[in-house]
Design a protein around this motif. Sequence first.
Motif, mmCIF file in Angstrom:
data_model
loop_
_atom_site.group_PDB
_atom_site.id
_atom_site.type_symbol
_atom_site.label_atom_id
_atom_site.label_comp_id
_atom_site.label_asym_id
_atom_site.label_seq_id
_atom_site.Cartn_x
_atom_site.Cartn_y
_atom_site.Cartn_z
ATOM 1 N N ALA A 69 0.823 -1.216 0.000
ATOM 2 C CA ALA A 69 0.000 0.000 0.000
ATOM 3 C C ALA A 69 0.852 1.260 0.000
ATOM 4 O O ALA A 69 0.362 2.328 0.348
ATOM 5 C CB ALA A 69 -0.941 0.000 1.199
ATOM 6 N N SER A 70 2.105 1.133 -0.385
ATOM 7 C CA SER A 70 2.973 2.308 -0.374
ATOM 8 C C SER A 70 2.532 3.352 -1.398
ATOM 9 O O SER A 70 2.719 4.557 -1.199
ATOM 10 C CB SER A 70 4.424 1.897 -0.644
ATOM 11 O OG SER A 70 4.532 1.215 -1.892
ATOM 12 N N GLY A 71 1.927 2.895 -2.503
ATOM 13 C CA GLY A 71 1.456 3.855 -3.500
ATOM 14 C C GLY A 71 0.339 4.729 -2.972
ATOM 15 O O GLY A 71 0.236 5.912 -3.327
ATOM 16 N N LEU A 72 -0.527 4.184 -2.132
ATOM 17 C CA LEU A 72 -1.616 4.976 -1.564
ATOM 18 C C LEU A 72 -1.117 6.069 -0.632
ATOM 19 O O LEU A 72 -1.769 7.101 -0.468
ATOM 20 C CB LEU A 72 -2.580 4.056 -0.802
ATOM 21 C CG LEU A 72 -3.289 2.977 -1.631
ATOM 22 C CD1 LEU A 72 -4.145 2.104 -0.731
ATOM 23 C CD2 LEU A 72 -4.125 3.605 -2.730
ATOM 24 N N LEU A 73 0.032 5.838 -0.040
ATOM 25 C CA LEU A 73 0.608 6.838 0.870
ATOM 26 C C LEU A 73 1.497 7.837 0.152
ATOM 27 O O LEU A 73 2.010 8.773 0.776
ATOM 28 C CB LEU A 73 1.412 6.142 1.973
ATOM 29 C CG LEU A 73 0.616 5.188 2.864
ATOM 30 C CD1 LEU A 73 1.539 4.472 3.837
ATOM 31 C CD2 LEU A 73 -0.466 5.937 3.630
ATOM 32 N N GLY A 74 1.705 7.637 -1.142
ATOM 33 C CA GLY A 74 2.515 8.579 -1.913
ATOM 34 C C GLY A 74 3.992 8.511 -1.633
ATOM 35 O O GLY A 74 4.683 9.531 -1.693
ATOM 36 N N CYS A 83 17.210 1.472 8.664
ATOM 37 C CA CYS A 83 17.472 0.773 9.928
ATOM 38 C C CYS A 83 17.056 1.605 11.136
ATOM 39 O O CYS A 83 16.870 1.064 12.232
ATOM 40 C CB CYS A 83 18.958 0.421 10.024
ATOM 41 S SG CYS A 83 20.058 1.848 9.982
ATOM 42 N N LEU A 84 16.907 2.908 10.961
ATOM 43 C CA LEU A 84 16.488 3.754 12.077
ATOM 44 C C LEU A 84 15.028 3.535 12.444
ATOM 45 O O LEU A 84 14.643 3.662 13.613
ATOM 46 C CB LEU A 84 16.714 5.228 11.707
ATOM 47 C CG LEU A 84 16.267 6.282 12.726
ATOM 48 C CD1 LEU A 84 17.068 6.146 14.016
ATOM 49 C CD2 LEU A 84 16.420 7.683 12.144
ATOM 50 N N VAL A 85 14.196 3.182 11.472
ATOM 51 C CA VAL A 85 12.755 3.081 11.699
ATOM 52 C C VAL A 85 12.393 1.971 12.683
ATOM 53 O O VAL A 85 11.640 2.204 13.638
ATOM 54 C CB VAL A 85 12.020 2.908 10.356
ATOM 55 C CG1 VAL A 85 10.535 2.681 10.589
ATOM 56 C CG2 VAL A 85 12.243 4.125 9.475
ATOM 57 N N PRO A 86 12.873 0.722 12.509
ATOM 58 C CA PRO A 86 12.514 -0.322 13.490
ATOM 59 C C PRO A 86 12.943 0.008 14.907
ATOM 60 O O PRO A 86 12.225 -0.325 15.859
ATOM 61 C CB PRO A 86 13.233 -1.561 12.953
ATOM 62 C CG PRO A 86 13.424 -1.304 11.501
ATOM 63 C CD PRO A 86 13.658 0.165 11.391
ATOM 64 N N VAL A 87 14.098 0.654 15.061
ATOM 65 C CA VAL A 87 14.562 1.006 16.403
ATOM 66 C C VAL A 87 13.587 1.963 17.072
ATOM 67 O O VAL A 87 13.214 1.801 18.252
ATOM 68 C CB VAL A 87 15.970 1.623 16.332
ATOM 69 C CG1 VAL A 87 16.405 2.126 17.701
ATOM 70 C CG2 VAL A 87 16.973 0.608 15.803
ATOM 71 N N GLY A 148 1.779 9.452 8.740
ATOM 72 C CA GLY A 148 1.727 8.492 7.646
ATOM 73 C C GLY A 148 1.438 9.109 6.294
ATOM 74 O O GLY A 148 1.850 8.574 5.264
ATOM 75 N N PHE A 149 0.736 10.227 6.244
ATOM 76 C CA PHE A 149 0.380 10.872 4.977
ATOM 77 C C PHE A 149 1.236 12.093 4.703
ATOM 78 O O PHE A 149 0.808 13.020 4.007
ATOM 79 C CB PHE A 149 -1.097 11.271 5.003
ATOM 80 C CG PHE A 149 -2.036 10.108 5.048
ATOM 81 C CD1 PHE A 149 -2.405 9.450 3.884
ATOM 82 C CD2 PHE A 149 -2.540 9.646 6.267
ATOM 83 C CE1 PHE A 149 -3.266 8.365 3.920
ATOM 84 C CE2 PHE A 149 -3.394 8.565 6.319
ATOM 85 C CZ PHE A 149 -3.759 7.919 5.144
ATOM 86 N N SER A 150 2.455 12.097 5.226
ATOM 87 C CA SER A 150 3.353 13.233 5.017
ATOM 88 C C SER A 150 3.995 13.231 3.633
ATOM 89 O O SER A 150 4.461 14.256 3.164
ATOM 90 C CB SER A 150 4.448 13.241 6.087
ATOM 91 O OG SER A 150 5.251 12.068 5.979
ATOM 92 N N GLY A 151 4.048 12.069 2.980
ATOM 93 C CA GLY A 151 4.704 11.975 1.678
ATOM 94 C C GLY A 151 6.186 11.677 1.754
ATOM 95 O O GLY A 151 6.810 11.378 0.726
ATOM 96 N N VAL A 155 9.366 9.321 7.430
ATOM 97 C CA VAL A 155 8.348 9.862 8.327
ATOM 98 C C VAL A 155 7.072 9.032 8.245
ATOM 99 O O VAL A 155 6.421 8.752 9.254
ATOM 100 C CB VAL A 155 8.068 11.335 8.000
ATOM 101 C CG1 VAL A 155 6.960 11.884 8.888
ATOM 102 C CG2 VAL A 155 9.328 12.162 8.156
ATOM 103 N N SER A 156 6.713 8.626 7.039
ATOM 104 C CA SER A 156 5.521 7.807 6.872
ATOM 105 C C SER A 156 5.681 6.445 7.536
ATOM 106 O O SER A 156 4.736 5.919 8.130
ATOM 107 C CB SER A 156 5.224 7.635 5.376
ATOM 108 O OG SER A 156 4.040 6.915 5.178
ATOM 109 N N CYS A 157 6.868 5.867 7.448
ATOM 110 C CA CYS A 157 7.127 4.589 8.121
ATOM 111 C C CYS A 157 6.965 4.716 9.627
ATOM 112 O O CYS A 157 6.362 3.860 10.281
ATOM 113 C CB CYS A 157 8.534 4.099 7.794
ATOM 114 S SG CYS A 157 8.773 3.523 6.102
ATOM 115 N N ILE A 158 7.504 5.796 10.175
ATOM 116 C CA ILE A 158 7.425 5.997 11.617
ATOM 117 C C ILE A 158 5.978 6.200 12.066
ATOM 118 O O ILE A 158 5.620 5.879 13.201
ATOM 119 C CB ILE A 158 8.297 7.204 12.027
ATOM 120 C CG1 ILE A 158 9.770 6.905 11.715
ATOM 121 C CG2 ILE A 158 8.118 7.554 13.481
ATOM 122 C CD1 ILE A 158 10.697 8.067 11.970
ATOM 123 N N GLY A 159 5.115 6.712 11.178
ATOM 124 C CA GLY A 159 3.729 6.951 11.548
ATOM 125 C C GLY A 159 2.827 5.751 11.360
ATOM 126 O O GLY A 159 2.003 5.448 12.227
#
Length: 240
Positions: A69-74, A83-87, A148-151, A155-159
């Motif tokens: 669904a990455s396309g829906l989030l732009g 690697c920063l996101v999972p932490v 999540g809808f920041s584009g 940032v979207s991953c973290i949200g």
Amino acid sequence: MESLLWAMTRASGHVRPASRLGLVAVLGFLLPVVAFRGLLVPLVGAVSNLATIVLGLGALTAIFQWGWASGLLGVGEGAPISCLVPVMIVGVMFGLSMDYQVFLVSRMREEWTRGRDNAWSIRVGVAETAKVIGTAATIMLCVFSSFGFSGQRIVSCIGVGPALAVVVDAFVVRLVLVPALLRMIGDRVWAYPRWADRVTPRLAVEGPSDRPREVEARPADVLVGAARSGGVGASEPGRR
């Protein structure tokens, strides 16, 4: 509590990520053991915390790495995750899960020390903390969803990951699965070995002591008791 656990875990830089996550779970089990003076309740909390974290990371992988669904989030097509996101997700979700668990179980523990009725304790704990947990989870959902809808991919991953995980953790794990498991286990869920009780320091989160105390009578209670016995209002017309 959560910040201390995560700081201790991050200090062990030589430990592999999987082992580091296990260390977080172990520490998250030991401190509630001291607070709630039980083994099964902290064990259920630690396992459910890990399940919530795995759910958040799995949703993150499916959406952003596999591109479901990455396309829906732009944010483009599927690609490896930073690697920063999972932490960050592990730290945030572990803290939120522990907070909800403490809210829920501390109220149950308080009722258990009063009446020693497991079913009643669980019922009261869920009834009196559901609104707090649900409101807090809804607020966090709105905050994370806005990221999540920041584009921006990171940032979207973290949200998105914490947004999905916090909803499942609060409304499914804390308010449904955990009470159901505690009810199925029965009174044994509050059992604590005597040798461990002797060596474990007193750290009751619901008050200065986990033993029920006699409540002193208030002046209003004295007046009510006197009125019932006829000491107050005996001189009123029509009463003997």
